[in-house]
Scaffold this motif. Structure first.
Motif, short mmCIF file in Angstrom:
data_model
loop_
_atom_site.label_atom_id
_atom_site.label_comp_id
_atom_site.label_asym_id
_atom_site.label_seq_id
_atom_site.Cartn_x
_atom_site.Cartn_y
_atom_site.Cartn_z
N PRO A 134 0.76 -1.08 0.14
CA PRO A 134 -0.11 0.04 -0.16
C PRO A 134 0.98 1.27 -0.16
O PRO A 134 0.55 2.34 -0.87
CB PRO A 134 -0.68 -0.06 1.37
CG PRO A 134 -1.14 -1.52 1.49
CD PRO A 134 0.34 -2.21 0.97
N ILE A 194 0.58 4.17 -2.84
CA ILE A 194 0.35 5.78 -2.55
C ILE A 194 1.40 6.45 -3.26
O ILE A 194 1.08 7.36 -4.03
CB ILE A 194 0.30 5.89 -0.99
CG1 ILE A 194 -1.11 5.30 -0.42
CG2 ILE A 194 0.25 7.53 -0.82
CD1 ILE A 194 -0.91 5.11 0.89
N ILE A 217 0.76 6.36 -6.94
CA ILE A 217 -0.35 7.26 -7.51
C ILE A 217 0.12 8.84 -7.59
O ILE A 217 -0.30 9.42 -8.44
CB ILE A 217 -1.81 7.38 -6.01
CG1 ILE A 217 -2.04 5.98 -6.27
CG2 ILE A 217 -2.62 8.29 -6.66
CD1 ILE A 217 -3.14 5.38 -5.31
N GLN A 218 1.03 9.25 -6.67
CA GLN A 218 1.45 10.44 -6.57
C GLN A 218 2.20 10.91 -7.79
O GLN A 218 2.13 11.75 -8.55
CB GLN A 218 2.53 10.87 -5.31
CG GLN A 218 1.71 10.74 -4.15
CD GLN A 218 2.46 11.17 -2.98
OE1 GLN A 218 3.49 10.71 -2.76
NE2 GLN A 218 2.20 11.99 -2.01
N HIS A 220 -7.85 1.91 -9.92
CA HIS A 220 -8.32 0.93 -9.11
C HIS A 220 -7.33 0.37 -8.14
O HIS A 220 -6.32 0.08 -8.77
CB HIS A 220 -9.26 -0.02 -9.53
CG HIS A 220 -10.02 -0.83 -8.63
ND1 HIS A 220 -10.91 -0.34 -7.62
CD2 HIS A 220 -9.90 -2.21 -8.59
CE1 HIS A 220 -11.24 -1.46 -6.87
NE2 HIS A 220 -11.06 -2.55 -7.46
N PHE A 221 -7.50 0.05 -6.92
CA PHE A 221 -6.51 -1.07 -6.45
C PHE A 221 -7.46 -1.81 -5.54
O PHE A 221 -8.68 -1.69 -5.23
CB PHE A 221 -5.55 -0.45 -5.66
CG PHE A 221 -6.06 0.52 -4.41
CD1 PHE A 221 -6.54 -0.07 -3.17
CD2 PHE A 221 -6.26 2.15 -4.40
CE1 PHE A 221 -7.14 0.65 -2.22
CE2 PHE A 221 -6.61 2.86 -3.43
CZ PHE A 221 -7.27 2.18 -2.40
N PRO A 247 -11.92 2.42 -3.49
CA PRO A 247 -10.54 2.74 -4.00
C PRO A 247 -10.53 3.87 -5.06
O PRO A 247 -9.65 4.76 -4.59
CB PRO A 247 -10.43 1.34 -4.71
CG PRO A 247 -11.41 0.27 -3.78
CD PRO A 247 -12.39 1.21 -3.54
N ALA A 260 -10.61 6.74 -2.81
CA ALA A 260 -9.19 6.96 -2.13
C ALA A 260 -8.07 7.36 -3.08
O ALA A 260 -7.17 8.30 -2.58
CB ALA A 260 -8.81 5.49 -1.63
N ILE A 261 -8.04 7.14 -4.27
CA ILE A 261 -7.02 7.49 -5.37
C ILE A 261 -7.25 8.98 -5.34
O ILE A 261 -6.02 9.81 -5.27
CB ILE A 261 -6.92 6.96 -6.54
CG1 ILE A 261 -6.93 5.35 -6.58
CG2 ILE A 261 -6.37 7.65 -7.69
CD1 ILE A 261 -6.80 4.37 -7.62
N ILE A 267 -6.03 10.79 -2.36
CA ILE A 267 -4.53 10.97 -2.21
C ILE A 267 -3.75 11.89 -3.05
O ILE A 267 -3.00 12.73 -2.55
CB ILE A 267 -3.89 9.29 -2.76
CG1 ILE A 267 -4.10 8.15 -1.76
CG2 ILE A 267 -2.32 9.48 -2.96
CD1 ILE A 267 -3.83 6.76 -2.29
N GLN A 268 -4.58 12.35 -4.32
CA GLN A 268 -3.93 13.32 -4.92
C GLN A 268 -4.26 14.67 -4.23
O GLN A 268 -3.34 15.37 -4.52
CB GLN A 268 -4.82 13.33 -6.44
CG GLN A 268 -4.50 12.13 -7.21
CD GLN A 268 -5.25 12.02 -8.55
OE1 GLN A 268 -6.54 12.43 -8.51
NE2 GLN A 268 -4.49 11.71 -9.79
N ALA A 296 -0.58 13.07 2.01
CA ALA A 296 -1.12 11.99 1.49
C ALA A 296 -1.23 10.82 2.58
O ALA A 296 -0.59 10.68 3.60
CB ALA A 296 -0.24 11.44 0.38
N PRO A 297 -2.24 10.11 2.65
CA PRO A 297 -2.22 9.00 3.42
C PRO A 297 -1.00 8.15 3.65
O PRO A 297 -0.02 8.19 2.84
CB PRO A 297 -3.42 8.01 2.97
CG PRO A 297 -3.98 9.04 1.99
CD PRO A 297 -3.19 9.97 1.56
N PHE A 332 -3.20 2.29 3.26
CA PHE A 332 -4.78 1.74 3.10
C PHE A 332 -5.04 0.28 3.27
O PHE A 332 -3.97 -0.36 3.07
CB PHE A 332 -5.46 2.49 1.67
CG PHE A 332 -4.78 1.83 0.57
CD1 PHE A 332 -4.80 0.42 0.17
CD2 PHE A 332 -3.81 2.77 0.02
CE1 PHE A 332 -4.20 0.02 -1.06
CE2 PHE A 332 -3.02 2.18 -1.28
CZ PHE A 332 -3.39 0.95 -1.80
#
Lengths: 266, 266
Positions: free
Chosen positions: A173, A177, A180-181, A195-196, B173, B176-177, B180-181, B192-193, B196
């Motif tokens: 995870p 994250i 994603i950044q 999606h994850f 999800p 959540a993405i 995060i952004q 950011a988290p 997850f």
């Protein structure tokens, strides 16, 4: 062929080798740092709807370049001397949605109404992830990335429709994250994941049986992370069955003069 | 008190009410758009190590402002007329790590060596998430966000150490993405988290039994998303047991003149 490694060769050198027939295989890992693109070539009468399809579905179909005018085979938007008829190592020719030929040169099938699209591909963002220290499982295991059909509908444009195909890379995870950044900076090469986690919630029945590519190991503590994939427009094209369509052969991409870093919006 | 809603009041108006004793409760939802901060006040001899602790653990302990000099009770870095001795609705006074008093004014315990820290809090990023159309479960269910002790070690600075406390918000999800952004833009309010999914992998035994705050519903198809939490420095302070420490009472924050949008790095 020069003594430089393929990884170090400038895109123009690689394209010269391809054009002369000395290179007709996979472009994976060559001209490191430069954008490689998926190719779609369509008659103008189909290209307008395809452009709209890409515009409406930018995550699976990100356009990094296209012809200035129908019939143009020099692609000035992606490089200085790019002749799209000769500079891709291998082409697939589709007629009415079916592959009829696989060739290394399309000068003899070129038409004055053909429009070329160059679509971003995951090579660019994988390079950014690896540069950040993240492990990309399909790279480590030296296989093609696993790809899956999903139940995520594309927006329809004219004859082009279908569901989104995704690629999958398993990650812890905290690495997901970070991914994603990083990928958020690169919208023109599929951008952030879609999606994850739970594969079934996007219509994937068996994560160990990809529809395209190869399965990879998902380790304890990792979750599958799913990106929109460039196979999506190919599936839409096969369903739409245009009278003529030309694409690159899998893995045999156009090597452009654009740098991966130039695709970053931040 | 004016007829304006508390949500619409300017921070200076709110602080004037608090200073005059007309407001001594929760600041949740007031002066919408402005940064509210957690407060930590320590003697200079402890403040240097606490500053280092925050610097080394920026996700749970993001500093949005601090005293220019020891003994300064006017906090010019976060507002025009902020007197930290009177402008927080309720204070907790700790001696040797234990709460000895809860007061609405600290003028009589003020010392010339006291240093104030204003730490970013989740109110700011929750506002950005809600503005983007995401649902925040603790907001919807009108409870305190659930918070949990984890096994994620903080980096130690002098007497300050401990593990990270996280807050949790359940999301689909794809939300959540997006979260995060959005949160990546706000590093000074926890960013950011951290994690997850699987709670156990960060040392959380039972997601339905938070260590602080209230449990919230996790719906089918949602995953728990975990952010570093401002309770982390409070736990470190309780363990370090400084002779004197003053904090805000839970939910009774300092309302600053900084706008949440000014904390965005992008």
């Amino acid at each position: 062929m020069s003594n430089k490694s393929a990884q170090e060769m400038a895109p123009a050198e690689v394209r010269a080798l391809i054009r002369s027939g000395e290179w007709n295989v996979n472009t994976s890992g060559i001209s490191s740092g430069y954008v490689q693109g998926n190719i779609v070539i369509l008659p103008k009468s189909w290209a307008d709807d395809f452009l709209k399809f890409c515009q409406m579905n930018p995550k699976p179909c990100p356009i990094v370049g296209m012809s200035d005018n129908p019939g143009d085979f020099m692609l000035s938007s992606v490089g200085d001397d790019v002749d799209i008829r000769t500079d891709v190592p291998s082409y697939k020719i589709f007629r009415d949605g079916k592959v009829v030929d696989e060739v290394t040169d399309i000068r003899d099938v070129w038409q004055d109404d053909l429009v070329t699209f160059v679509l971003g591909c995951s090579f660019s963002f994988e390079e950014a992830l690896v540069a950040d220290g993240l492990e990309i499982r399909n790279v480590t295991e030296k296989v093609n990335v696993p790809m899956y059909r999903t139940n995520i509908e594309c927006r329809t444009a004219g004859p082009f429709s279908g569901t989104t195909v995704v690629s999958m890379r398993p990650m812890k995870p905290k690495d997901a994250i970070r991914a994603i950044q990083i990928c958020t900076r690169f919208p023109s090469v599929h951008g952030a994941p879609l999606h994850f986690g739970d594969p079934e919630s996007i219509g994937i029945k068996d994560i160990n049986q990809p529809d395209f590519g190869d399965a990879v190991t998902i380790k304890e503590g990792e979750v599958p992370v799913f990106w929109a994939c460039g196979v999506t427009p190919q599936v839409a094209l096969e369903q739409a069955k245009p009278p003529l369509c030309i694409t690159h052969s899998p893995g045999c991409m156009l090597v452009t003069d654009l740098r991966n870093s130039q695709l970053a919006v931040l």
